[in-house]
Structure formats: C-alpha cells, structure tokens
Scaffold this motif. Structure first.
Motif, PDB file in Angstrom:
ATOM      1  N   ALA A  57       0.832  -1.200   0.000  1.00 32.26           N
ATOM      2  CA  ALA A  57       0.000   0.000   0.000  1.00 32.26           C
ATOM      3  C   ALA A  57       0.873   1.259   0.000  1.00 32.26           C
ATOM      4  O   ALA A  57       0.564   2.245  -0.695  1.00 32.26           O
ATOM      5  N   LEU A  58       1.956   1.236   0.771  1.00 37.67           N
ATOM      6  CA  LEU A  58       2.885   2.367   0.768  1.00 37.67           C
ATOM      7  C   LEU A  58       3.494   2.571  -0.611  1.00 37.67           C
ATOM      8  O   LEU A  58       3.625   3.715  -1.079  1.00 37.67           O
ATOM      9  N   ASP A  59       3.862   1.489  -1.273  1.00 38.19           N
ATOM     10  CA  ASP A  59       4.399   1.588  -2.635  1.00 38.19           C
ATOM     11  C   ASP A  59       3.409   2.297  -3.548  1.00 38.19           C
ATOM     12  O   ASP A  59       3.774   3.219  -4.300  1.00 38.19           O
ATOM     13  N   ALA A  60       2.144   1.881  -3.485  1.00 35.28           N
ATOM     14  CA  ALA A  60       1.119   2.451  -4.360  1.00 35.28           C
ATOM     15  C   ALA A  60       0.882   3.929  -4.047  1.00 35.28           C
ATOM     16  O   ALA A  60       0.728   4.760  -4.958  1.00 35.28           O
ATOM     17  N   ALA A  61       0.867   4.269  -2.761  1.00 38.75           N
ATOM     18  CA  ALA A  61       0.624   5.658  -2.368  1.00 38.75           C
ATOM     19  C   ALA A  61       1.757   6.575  -2.809  1.00 38.75           C
ATOM     20  O   ALA A  61       1.512   7.666  -3.351  1.00 38.75           O
ATOM     21  N   PHE A  62       3.000   6.153  -2.611  1.00 39.20           N
ATOM     22  CA  PHE A  62       4.125   7.004  -3.005  1.00 39.20           C
ATOM     23  C   PHE A  62       4.271   7.085  -4.525  1.00 39.20           C
ATOM     24  O   PHE A  62       4.694   8.121  -5.058  1.00 39.20           O
TER      25      PHE A  62
END
Length: 328
Positions: A57-62
């Motif tokens: 999820a962090l990958d997608a958000a950044f």
C-alpha cells in the motif's frame, strides 16, 4: 510416561491458544515510510497486522504522489502546469486530476472573492525570486505590472474537453496552495483501495487521517508559530484532514517580513494573520481554505468558515486566537 504425554499435549494446546489470544488483542504494528516529494517530506503511517499488505500500500501511495508531482510541479518543465504556463492563450490538454484541481481552485477563488488565486504566480516570482535575489523591495510600478497578470477569471477551464488556457498573455499559475492537499487525498484513496483502514498521511504539514491509531484518535499538535517548542492545542482527527498556512513557512526579511502568502489584491504579503489552521473531511479543501482565510484576515476569514460550517483556528497578527463557531 504415558500419563505425562497427554498432560504435555494439553499444556502445548493451552500455550498455543494463549499466544493466539495475545496476538489477536495486541496492538497492530505501525508501518511507516518517509520520502521526499513535492519539494517537502511526505510521511505515511499505517496501522496494519499484515505488514506485506502495508508495504504494498505504501508503494502504491508514493507512486501516486510521484505521479501527481510530475503533473503539477511548477519546476518540472514537462509537467502539465509548466506546459499550461508556456502555452498561454493557446489550449493545453490536461489530465482529469489537473482539471479537478483547477476547478476546486476556481471554486475557492470565487467564494473568497479572489483572496485565493492560483494565478498569483507573477507576484510570487516578483517577490520570492527577483526581490530576494536583488535584495530590494519591488517598486510600485513593478508590483502593479505583476498584479495586472493576476486574476482567476482569466483562466479558462473547459471541463468537457479537459483543457485550459489564459485569455491574457503573460499569465501563469502555481498550485502550491492546493496541490499538496490533493496529493494527500489521492494517497489516502490508494491506501483505502489496498485495504488499509487505519493510516495517517502527512505531506509537509497537510495531513489526513484514516480510521484510528489502535483504538484512539490520530492526534496532531498545532505548533505555536512563534515558538516551535510550544504547541497551542492538540487536534484529534476523526477521518478528517488538517492544513495550516503561516507566515513562518517560507519567508525572508526585506524592510520587514516577506512571506509567500501574497494578497492578490494588494500585491504584498498578507499581513493580518500569523497562521490559519482548517479542518475538513478532504485535504484539498483544508489546504485551499487555510490560504484563503489567511489572505482574507481574521474577521472576513472567520465569517467564511462560519458560513461554510468549517472548523478553523486563526492566529491574528496581534497574536489573538480566533476560533470558528464549530471549532472545539
């Protein structure tokens, strides 16, 4: 020995059950990442037992934040904002996200009677680039010349055709007062799509909370703008956003404090407030409103917040703390 084996099995089962219970009721781990983006630092904090899901999820958000920066950065020559500024009175095709931000900016320009205005970029160039470099106050003629190139009414937005242009040569925009808020919202949407139910997104002080922090509200300390070691209050966010505009964020001294929140009507830095904090469901609205209210000043700004039913806290130039009617 035969009697001992069943007892050991029972003990092992009890141990397993206890471990499962402890794990189930223990606080979910915190997964956090900070990266530099949009000229500042973005920190995303997630509360999630599945750390693999959290990191994806962090990958997608950044990735989404990087994409938005590529569209809306004033300093990226290939961005849509830079292209629109170069094309001037010619149409520029824009992505749906950029059109959305332009439309929201237009809305806040209208309800603030032009106090919020993304076309103030010529004034920003005059003060924050030229004046700072030359260490001199711009002349009244220079200020008036820049003001002539400011006016949200002269930005033509064709929402149906997803394009925009200026109806006056020499104009340009900056999304510095609204793009971060939009980026926070988009990062939150990516987290929600990934199944994250509890998170905090912070991009340079523009913040939005999703869910809670292991059963308690996410808390944000509102800093004293004149003393970084003190805070004025603690804001508890219930699936809300908070943004602050202040004269202490980007400034220099030149015959007084010169900061980046300019009054489009006077051509000078807005002087009636030290800081304005606004709380709304979506961060794009908090971001734009904080700037609008700062420029409008305590009296008119509070009136706008009250009319909209929005929570806000204003610190006036004489250090008075003024709260909107619904601020608690």
């Amino acid at each position: 020995m035969k009697k001992l084996i069943p007892e050991l099995i029972i003990i092992s089962l009890v141990t397993v059950v206890l471990l499962v219970c402890i794990n189930e009721y223990a606080p979910a781990p915190l997964v956090e990442r900070t990266e530099q983006v949009m000229g500042t630092y973005a920190t995303i904090t997630i509360i999630e037992r599945d750390t693999t899901r959290a990191n994806l999820a962090l990958d997608a958000a950044f990735e989404e934040l990087t994409r938005i920066e590529g569209l809306m950065s004033l300093y990226n020559a290939s961005s849509e904002v830079a292209l629109l500024n170069r094309n001037g009175t010619n149409w520029t095709t824009l992505s749906p996200g950029t059109i959305y931000v332009l439309k929201r900016a237009d809305y806040y320009s209208r309800i603030s009677n032009g106090s919020f205005d993304i076309t103030c970029n010529p004034l920003l160039d005059l003060w924050m680039v030229k004046a700072k470099k030359e260490t001199r106050t711009p002349t009244p003629d220079e200020i008036e010349e820049a003001r002539e190139l400011v006016g949200y009414q002269h930005l033509v937005i064709d929402e149906d055709q997803k394009r925009a242009k200026f109806d006056k040569e020499g104009m340009s925009i900056t999304l510095g007062g609204i793009a971060k808020g939009y980026a926070v919202d988009r990062a939150c949407e990516k987290l929600l799509e990934a199944g994250i139910n509890h998170a905090l997104v912070n991009i340079g002080g523009d913040i939005r909370a999703i869910g809670d922090k292991n059963g308690v509200p996410w808390e944000v300390a509102l800093q004293n703008p004149r003393n970084k070691e003190e805070y004025i209050t603690i804001i508890k966010l219930d699936n809300e956003s908070v943004a602050t505009s202040g004269d202490y964020e980007r400034y220099f001294f030149l015959d007084g404090r010169i900061h980046h929140i300019l009054n489009p009507k006077t051509g000078y830095s807005a002087e009636e407030c030290i800081s304005v904090t606004v709380i709304t469901p979506n961060c794009i609205d908090a971001d734009a409103l904080a700037t609008a209210v700062f420029v409008m000043g305590p009296e008119e700004g509070k009136a706008l917040l009250d009319e909209l039913g929005i929570k806000g806290l204003i610190i006036s130039a004489d250090k008075q703390v003024i709260k909107s009617a619904v601020f608690q």
